[in-house]
Design a protein around this motif. Structure first.
Motif, PDB file in Angstrom:
ATOM      1  N   LYS A 185      27.912  35.851  -6.497  1.00 11.59           N
ATOM      2  CA  LYS A 185      29.139  36.297  -7.182  1.00 11.59           C
ATOM      3  C   LYS A 185      28.878  36.549  -8.667  1.00 11.59           C
ATOM      4  O   LYS A 185      29.229  37.599  -9.194  1.00 11.59           O
ATOM      5  CB  LYS A 185      30.247  35.235  -7.026  1.00 11.59           C
ATOM      6  N   THR A 186      28.252  35.552  -9.298  1.00 11.77           N
ATOM      7  CA  THR A 186      27.968  35.696 -10.727  1.00 11.77           C
ATOM      8  C   THR A 186      27.062  36.890 -10.963  1.00 11.77           C
ATOM      9  O   THR A 186      27.264  37.689 -11.888  1.00 11.77           O
ATOM     10  CB  THR A 186      27.307  34.406 -11.249  1.00 11.77           C
ATOM     11  N   MET A 187      26.064  37.002 -10.079  1.00 12.48           N
ATOM     12  CA  MET A 187      25.105  38.095 -10.202  1.00 12.48           C
ATOM     13  C   MET A 187      25.795  39.463 -10.103  1.00 12.48           C
ATOM     14  O   MET A 187      25.577  40.354 -10.927  1.00 12.48           O
ATOM     15  CB  MET A 187      24.072  37.943  -9.088  1.00 12.48           C
ATOM     16  N   LEU A 198      35.706  35.777 -15.619  1.00 15.37           N
ATOM     17  CA  LEU A 198      36.066  34.355 -15.597  1.00 15.37           C
ATOM     18  C   LEU A 198      35.411  33.727 -14.364  1.00 15.37           C
ATOM     19  O   LEU A 198      35.911  33.846 -13.242  1.00 15.37           O
ATOM     20  CB  LEU A 198      37.587  34.193 -15.566  1.00 15.37           C
ATOM     21  N   ASP A 199      34.251  33.129 -14.596  1.00 18.04           N
ATOM     22  CA  ASP A 199      33.508  32.500 -13.502  1.00 18.04           C
ATOM     23  C   ASP A 199      34.186  31.166 -13.206  1.00 18.04           C
ATOM     24  O   ASP A 199      34.631  30.491 -14.127  1.00 18.04           O
ATOM     25  CB  ASP A 199      32.056  32.285 -13.962  1.00 18.04           C
ATOM     26  N   GLU A 200      34.220  30.786 -11.947  1.00 18.96           N
ATOM     27  CA  GLU A 200      34.923  29.554 -11.532  1.00 18.96           C
ATOM     28  C   GLU A 200      36.372  29.608 -12.017  1.00 18.96           C
ATOM     29  O   GLU A 200      36.850  28.713 -12.716  1.00 18.96           O
ATOM     30  CB  GLU A 200      34.208  28.307 -12.083  1.00 18.96           C
ATOM     31  N   LEU A 201      37.065  30.638 -11.628  1.00 12.54           N
ATOM     32  CA  LEU A 201      38.431  30.913 -12.093  1.00 12.54           C
ATOM     33  C   LEU A 201      39.394  29.719 -11.996  1.00 12.54           C
ATOM     34  O   LEU A 201      40.112  29.438 -12.952  1.00 12.54           O
ATOM     35  CB  LEU A 201      38.984  32.124 -11.337  1.00 12.54           C
TER      36      LEU A 201
HETATM   37 MG   LIG Z   1      28.316  31.470  -9.946  1.00 16.78          MG
END
Ligand SMILES: [Mg+2]
Ligand SMILES: Nc1ncnc2c1ncn2[C@@H]1O[C@H](COP(=O)(O)OP(=O)(O)O)[C@@H](O)[C@H]1O
Length: 364
Positions: free
Chosen positions: A238-240, A316-319
């Motif tokens: 996801k982050t990638m 917003l990672d880990e929303l």
């Molecule tokens: Mg991540």
């Protein structure tokens, strides 16, 4: 003891949110117990300028008058922020004490922070102020700190000069010396923008293996400027994926570059040697961020992450880990593409036109 009947008037500029205003710095030096007051709604940082100006004048080889000095920053109803009036105040004092006479002053607008030895330090917001002066279609010359010269010269239609020391600027005003002047920067940078070879490709979309569905979703978001939420177990990329979204967005247009650069200029984040943002911003604040840092604000209002992400991506990672206040506060800017922050000192608007990418695990 001679008389000092001269009231000095030096033109300067200030900003409130994305708006800029001309400021008239009036300096009066009159007999009385030595004191140095600044009036006209200055904030504490402006008031501290008395100490900097005093030392800078002394250390540049001029006399600091032991008299009653009153500085008025007009119009008085606009809140004045930051250290950018140091230079006009110092020039005003030198005029009021007849250590400087200049015919150029009428056409000069100047801002700059002084350090104690008289050198001039860069200030934020130069790009905005230069644009304002250019718009006002008067025959003005903009004298800025030398480190802000490249930034100011991005705006066509005004003459900008950069000074690195108080003495140098005084010499220029007296017609004894010259300041560094820059032209042609604009065309050079414009060309660079449209020269595809020079555009830096960082993280690229082609790095992602498989993930057809997620890629398609991101492509649709990029094409339509939609917000997107990526949900999946840890380690699925996801982050990638989110970090590679800017690489499939179209390049910024020149006007967008200028708008983004203005916001970065206000935040004091423009690189000194290449003072324009060519690539789409990608901002990924940590989930412990405070509402003020995301939305903008603070005592001296500054653009927040949502404004710094304008024409780019706010990730917003880990929303779900973000504070509830932060998530709630995003609602309005997401709809209106602009954020207005109201404080007792006034209200400030910043653009907030970004693509929101959220990422979360299915169970928190
Ligand atoms: Mg991540
Ligand atoms: N589809 C993919 N293609 C290439 N590498 C991947 C892919 N998915 C995951 N990875 C690798 O796994 C690492 C972890 O992914 P990450 O984006 O941190 O996952 P998440 O944010 O969903 O927990 C990435 O840095 C990358 O090296």
């Amino acid at each position: 003891m001679g008389e000092y009947p001269v009231l000095a008037i030096v033109h300067s500029c200030c900003y409130m949110g994305m708006e800029t205003h001309f400021v008239r710095v009036e300096v009066d030096v009159s007999p009385g117990l030595p004191c140095f007051n600044i009036v006209g709604l200055p904030n504490p940082a402006v008031r501290e300028s008395t100490e900097r100006v005093r030392s800078a004048i002394k250390n540049s080889g001029f006399d600091f008058p032991l008299r009653r000095i009153t500085v008025n920053l007009a119009p008085a109803d606009i809140r004045k922020e930051g250290a950018l009036f140091d230079l006009p105040i110092a020039i005003g004092i030198l005029i009021a004490t007849k250590q400087l006479t200049s015919e150029k002053l009428e056409h000069v607008v100047t801002v700059g922070e002084l350090s104690l030895d008289g050198s001039i330090c860069p200030v934020p917001g130069i790009l905005l102020m230069a644009a304002n002066i250019a718009k006002s279609n008067s025959e003005k010359v903009f004298v800025v700190p030398k480190d802000n010269l490249e930034e100011a010269s991005l705006i066509s239609g005004i003459k900008v000069f950069g000074g690195h020391h108080l003495q140098e600027v005084i010499g220029y005003l007296q017609g004894k010396g010259d300041l560094q002047h820059q032209t042609g920067n604009l065309e050079k940078l414009r060309k660079k923008l449209f020269d595809n070879d020079e555009v830096d490709v960082g993280l690229d979309f082609s790095d992602i293996k498989g993930q057809k569905q997620a890629k398609r979703a991101l492509e649709i978001a990029a094409a339509g400027g939609h917000n997107i939420l990526l949900v999946g177990p840890p380690g699925t990329g996801k982050t990638m994926l989110a970090k590679r979204l800017p690489s499939i967005l179209p390049p910024l247009t020149w006007d967008e570059c200028l708008e983004v650069s203005k916001i970065y200029s206000l935040a004091g984040l423009l690189p000194k040697n290449n003072p324009i943002i060519f690539s789409r911003p990608f901002r990924s604040p940590h989930h412990t961020a405070s509402p003020g840092s995301i939305i903008g604000g603070g005592k001296n209002p500054r653009p927040g992450e949502i404004s710094l992400a304008t024409h780019g991506v706010l990730f917003l990672d880990e929303l779900p880990e973000f504070h509830r206040d932060v998530l709630e506060a995003l609602r309005q800017p997401l709809e209106e593409k602009i954020v207005t922050i109201t404080r007792t000192s006034g209200s400030f608007s910043y653009p907030a036109n970004f693509i929101l990418v959220g990422a979360m695990n299915p169970c928190p």
